[in-house]
Design an enzyme around this catalytic site. Structure first.
Site, PDB file in Angstrom:
ATOM      1  N   HIS A  63       1.134  -1.066  -0.485  1.00 31.30           N
ATOM      2  CA  HIS A  63      -0.247   0.011  -0.197  1.00 31.30           C
ATOM      3  C   HIS A  63       0.765   1.177   0.197  1.00 31.30           C
ATOM      4  CE1 HIS A  63       0.332   0.866   4.468  1.00 31.30           C
ATOM      5  NE2 HIS A  63       0.399  -0.361   4.000  1.00 31.30           N
TER       6      HIS A  63
ATOM      7  N   CYS B 287       2.378  -5.368   7.170  1.00 33.51           N
ATOM      8  CA  CYS B 287       2.241  -5.346   5.637  1.00 33.51           C
ATOM      9  C   CYS B 287       3.799  -4.358   4.852  1.00 33.51           C
ATOM     10  CB  CYS B 287       0.773  -4.372   4.998  1.00 33.51           C
ATOM     11  SG  CYS B 287      -0.442  -5.261   6.144  1.00 33.51           S
TER      12      CYS B 287
END
Length: 306
Positions: free
Chosen positions: A204, A223
């Protein structure tokens, strides 16, 4: 000199001259350290690692590289120790991006998967681990934190409730769903690349672009934050309407859109701490997750400034 970063004929001077400074920069670059030419704590730690440890590291990683097999003609690879993502097509690295990945106590997983889709202007649903480790302590210190960061709370029945309705000195919050509104300050930034996996991780954007300027890139909860992620999205979405310019337009509009790639794009998150470049240089990275089977001897910090 033994590492090959300085020619023996140039290593005789008692002065820290330009040749030695160049050798230090070359050594630093090969070890993922900012190539400043200054021998600070991080560089000294890397220089102190014995040759037998480096040999074991190379042997370990030869096995890892061989086990990868045929990755296909077009894929994305993130090397966790190198904190880099590469977009590869027909053996050519077409894009390379810096990443910020999992902390040692919240490691990014090794995985082999595919891109599911790309979300523009996404909501962020706060994972349970972050609710426990981060959100509850933050709310105990600052009751206005959720409001300031546009995070909404929903009870198990799906009804939106107020932060004042939760006892933050208990684990009551772990039974709630926390969702951050889309926007520039969303923790995912303005793009999320969803990948199929059991760990709940993805790649992201981030509103905090300054994190990529830090030398220490192990600072997420598993992440991967990707620098210049819109370029990677355009690469993933080749053959669709979502060109690089179109992606910018969608993000400016604020519209929540999910875009699908035209074909499967394999994604590999790997753990490789040593490898050779096509030019014959040997690169090493710190064994941050201690997977190489020996004690971690060189920890990359922000202190390599003498």
């Amino acid at each position: 000199m033994n590492s090959g970063d300085l020619a023996p004929s140039l290593g005789r001077s008692p002065v820290f001259d330009s040749y030695l400074a160049g050798a230090v920069k070359r050594f630093q670059a090969r070890h993922g350290i900012e190539a400043s030419g200054v021998v600070g704590d991080t560089s000294r730690a890397a220089l102190a690692i014995p040759i037998d440890v480096r040999i074991k590291q190379l042997q370990m990683n030869i096995v890892r590289l061989r086990e990868m097999g045929n990755l296909g003609s077009r894929y994305i690879m993130m090397n966790i120790p190198a904190t880099e993502v590469e977009a590869v097509s027909n053996g050519v690295v077409e894009q390379r991006h810096n990443t910020v990945i999992g902390k040692p106590d919240r490691p990014s997983p090794i995985l082999s998967t595919v891109v599911q889709n790309v979300n523009f202007n996404p909501f962020w649903t706060v994972p349970l681990s972050i609710i426990k480790k981060d959100l509850i302590p933050l709310m105990q210190k600052d009751p206005g934190y959720l409001t300031e960061h546009h995070i909404r709370i929903y009870n198990p029945q799906g009804q939106e409730i107020q932060a004042s309705q939760i006892d933050w000195n208990t684990d009551e919050a772990t039974r709630m769903r926390f969702t951050q509104d889309p926007g520039f300050d969303n923790s995912l930034g303005q793009v999320r690349i969803n990948i199929a996996n059991q760990y709940g991780v993805y790649m992201h954007d981030t509103p905090e672009k300054s994190v990529f300027g830090s030398e220490y890139h192990f600072d997420s909860s598993g992440c991967a934050r990707v620098q210049d992620v819109r370029d990677l999205c355009a690469w993933i979405l080749q053959g669709t309407e979502y060109t690089r310019d179109r992606i910018d337009e969608v993000i400016r509009s604020g519209a929540r859109i999910t875009a699908m790639p035209t074909a499967k794009v394999p994604v590999f998150w790997v753990y490789v701490t040593a490898w050779a470049t096509p030019e014959g240089l040997v690169e090493f990275r710190d064994d941050v997750y201690n997977k190489d089977g020996y004690a971690n001897l060189a920890v990359v910090t922000n202190e390599d400034n003498g």
